[in-house]
Structures are given as structure tokens and as C-alpha cells.
Design an enzyme around this catalytic site. Structure first.
Site, PDB file in Angstrom:
ATOM      1  N   PRO A   1      48.095  45.480  53.661  1.00 13.82           N
ATOM      2  CA  PRO A   1      47.434  44.172  53.567  1.00 13.82           C
ATOM      3  C   PRO A   1      46.476  43.922  54.738  1.00 13.82           C
ATOM      4  O   PRO A   1      45.684  42.982  54.697  1.00 13.82           O
ATOM      5  CB  PRO A   1      48.594  43.171  53.564  1.00 13.82           C
ATOM      6  CG  PRO A   1      49.829  43.929  53.881  1.00 13.82           C
ATOM      7  CD  PRO A   1      49.553  45.387  53.741  1.00 13.82           C
TER       8      PRO A   1
ATOM      9  N   GLU B   1      58.627  47.376  56.257  1.00 11.65           N
ATOM     10  CA  GLU B   1      57.800  46.430  57.020  1.00 11.65           C
ATOM     11  C   GLU B   1      56.421  46.997  57.337  1.00 11.65           C
ATOM     12  O   GLU B   1      55.485  46.278  57.613  1.00 11.65           O
ATOM     13  CB  GLU B   1      58.497  46.056  58.328  1.00 11.65           C
ATOM     14  CG  GLU B   1      59.511  44.957  58.205  1.00 11.65           C
ATOM     15  CD  GLU B   1      58.979  43.739  57.465  1.00 11.65           C
ATOM     16  OE1 GLU B   1      58.110  43.049  58.027  1.00 11.65           O
ATOM     17  OE2 GLU B   1      59.431  43.471  56.331  1.00 11.65           O
TER      18      GLU B   1
ATOM     19  N   ARG C   1      37.290  55.139  36.867  1.00 11.98           N
ATOM     20  CA  ARG C   1      36.342  54.612  35.877  1.00 11.98           C
ATOM     21  C   ARG C   1      34.899  54.986  36.204  1.00 11.98           C
ATOM     22  O   ARG C   1      34.033  54.946  35.344  1.00 11.98           O
ATOM     23  CB  ARG C   1      36.482  53.091  35.777  1.00 11.98           C
ATOM     24  CG  ARG C   1      37.864  52.673  35.294  1.00 11.98           C
ATOM     25  CD  ARG C   1      38.057  51.185  35.224  1.00 11.98           C
ATOM     26  NE  ARG C   1      37.402  50.594  34.084  1.00 11.98           N
ATOM     27  CZ  ARG C   1      36.228  49.999  34.104  1.00 11.98           C
ATOM     28  NH1 ARG C   1      35.581  49.886  35.245  1.00 11.98           N
ATOM     29  NH2 ARG C   1      35.699  49.516  33.019  1.00 11.98           N
TER      30      ARG C   1
ATOM     31  N   ASP D   1      30.246  46.517  33.682  1.00 13.01           N
ATOM     32  CA  ASP D   1      31.471  45.782  33.999  1.00 13.01           C
ATOM     33  C   ASP D   1      31.216  44.504  34.770  1.00 13.01           C
ATOM     34  O   ASP D   1      30.253  44.418  35.521  1.00 13.01           O
ATOM     35  CB  ASP D   1      32.371  46.619  34.922  1.00 13.01           C
ATOM     36  CG  ASP D   1      32.964  47.792  34.207  1.00 13.01           C
ATOM     37  OD1 ASP D   1      32.998  47.765  32.987  1.00 13.01           O
ATOM     38  OD2 ASP D   1      33.389  48.728  34.908  1.00 13.01           O
TER      39      ASP D   1
HETATM   40  N1  ADE Z   1      50.891  46.910  50.789  1.00 16.84           N
HETATM   41  C1  ADE Z   1      51.516  45.728  50.699  1.00 16.84           C
HETATM   42  N2  ADE Z   1      50.679  44.750  50.303  1.00 16.84           N
HETATM   43  C2  ADE Z   1      49.451  45.345  50.129  1.00 16.84           C
HETATM   44  C3  ADE Z   1      48.186  44.875  49.734  1.00 16.84           C
HETATM   45  N3  ADE Z   1      47.956  43.593  49.443  1.00 16.84           N
HETATM   46  N4  ADE Z   1      47.174  45.764  49.666  1.00 16.84           N
HETATM   47  C4  ADE Z   1      47.384  47.062  49.987  1.00 16.84           C
HETATM   48  N5  ADE Z   1      48.558  47.555  50.371  1.00 16.84           N
HETATM   49  C5  ADE Z   1      49.607  46.714  50.448  1.00 16.84           C
END
Ligand code: ADE
Length: 232
Positions: free
Chosen positions: A88, A115, A153, A168
Site C-alpha cells: 500500500p 504486517e 490486456r 478502454d
Molecule cells: N498489499 C496490501 N494492500 C495493498 C494494496 N492496496 N496495494 C498493493 N499491495 C498491497
């Protein structure tokens, strides 16, 4: 194009890559997907892949040794292959990024779990970090599938349609126009006349207008960006 995927849960991928368009792309030799179970490179008695964080706190952290061994055994010393960590904290995944990655003949995706991963994996092994959105999942497996799908794709021949991914939503910077198929009238709701007219100039004009209207209504943020790039 080849995808190497490093994960603790290879079984998550199998049903998806054995279905529909990705299955056909693999059968036709357009996409090769190799799944590697990081646990197979954990050489202690219990095949440990995670441990508690130094400094305390909750959760578990993916250990560096099995990840380094696994990636180094599979990719060797070919540093031209991007190794992308799913996290994330990564750069946001967009249609543009999908297109950019499709230019590589070979990429590798590393799925974090628990984590997170030991910071030395980030600093000394991966070459890129990607997030699929501002939310936290339990692991990088779904993000890796998202990337695999969106990138595939763009590989010529993967989509049956000769225009490929060009039309697209997001490819042009706008959302895609509405689609209709037979019957021409369903429960009293008609297909717009222009689509039945056979006049391709008119159809293209209508579709472009619809794309603009749709984007203005649903995603005014991306319409502003489109206007800046195409009008100003
Ligand atoms: N791992 C956990 N959440 C994620 C996300 N939003 N994007 C990429 N990898 C992740």
C-alpha cells in the site's frame, strides 16, 4: 511476456489464471506465468517465513533470507527484470502504469504478507513498489493478480478485439462510452438510433461526446486532467 510471481500462497492464483482470457493467453503462448512459493526457500526445520518485529509491536514481518534466496535463484543476476513489491506504500497503479509494464518482456511480482516485509528487501532487492489503491489488504496476492490482468490486456493478441485495449475506459484519459447489443428494443428501452445508422463518423462523434459527458458526471477529477492535456 513472462511473469514470475513470488508468494507464500501460490494456490490463490491458480483458479484465476486457469480461466477466461488469461487461460487462453497462456495456452496461446502469449503469457507465461511462473508461481514460486517463498516457503520452499525457508530452510529451517519449520520452514519459517515470518518473525516478530524488532522493537516490538504487533504483527509479523516477512523474513529477508527466504525472499532473497527465492528471488536470486529464480531471477539470477538479470537486473533488467523489474522486481515489483506489492504494497500500500507503492506508487499508484493506473492504466498508464499497466501500459508501461507491458513494454517489458519479463517482470517479477513480490507479494508481501502479514504486517509487511523486512526493510532490507525494499532497500536491496526490489526495484519498484506498486499499490492498487488506498486501502490495506491482507496480502499482495490480489494486487499481483490485478497487475497481471491489466498488463496482459496490452499484449498483442491477448484480447480477441483487434483494437485491443485502446478504447478502454482510462486508456484515452476518459471513461468509455455506453455499449449496446441485440435486441434493438428490450422491455421498451431502445438502442440509440445513431448506433443503428451505419454512419461511422456520426457514431464516433456520439461516442466521444458520451465519453466526455460520462466522465464529467462520474469522474470530474479525470476530466480536468484530460482537458489540461488535450485542450490547453
Ligand atoms: N498489499 C496490501 N494492500 C495493498 C494494496 N492496496 N496495494 C498493493 N499491495 C498491497
Amino acid at each position: 511476456m513472462k511473469f514470475d510471481i513470488f508468494t507464500l500462497f501460490p494456490e490463490v492464483f491458480q483458479p484465476y489464471i486457469d480461466a477466461s482470457i488469461i487461460k487462453r493467453a497462456r495456452q496461446n503462448g502469449l503469457v507465461e506465468i511462473c508461481l514460486h512459493n517463498i516457503r520452499d526457500w525457508a530452510f529451517d526445520r519449520h520452514h519459517t517465513t515470518d518473525d516478530t518485529p524488532y522493537g516490538g509491536g504487533g504483527g509479523m514481518v516477512m523474513k529477508p533470507d527466504p525472499v532473497f534466496s527465492c528471488v536470486e535463484d529464480v531471477l539470477g543476476s538479470d537486473f533488467s527484470i523489474p522486481l515489483i513489491l506489492m504494497t500500500p506504500q507503492g506508487r499508484p497503479f493506473t492504466q498508464q502504469v499497466a501500459k508501461e509494464l507491458s513494454d517489458f518482456p519479463h517482470i517479477a511480482l513480490l507479494c508481501g504478507h502479514y504486517e509487511g516485509v523486512d526493510e532490507r528487501i525494499r532497500e536491496h532487492l526490489v526495484t519498484d513498489e506498486i499499490s492498487i489503491g488506498d486501502y490495506v489488504l491482507t496480502g499482495g496476492e490480489l494486487p499481483a493478480l490485478v497487475i497481471l490482468d491489466a498488463v496482459s490486456r496490452y499484449i498483442p493478441g491477448v484480447l480477441g478485439d483487434p483494437t485491443g485495449a485502446e478504447d478502454d475506459s482510462h486508456a484515452s484519459g476518459l471513461l468509455e462510452y455506453p455499449h449496446y447489443t441485440r435486441p434493438p428494443i428490450f422491455r421498451g428501452w431502445s438502442v440509440p438510433d445513431v448506433l443503428l445508422s451505419g454512419n461511422h463518423a456520426e457514431i464516433n462523434k456520439w461516442r466521444h461526446e458520451q465519453s466526455i459527458q460520462r466522465t464529467a458526471k462520474k469522474r470530474p477529477d479525470i476530466l480536468e486532467k484530460y482537458k489540461k492535456e488535450h485542450i490547453e
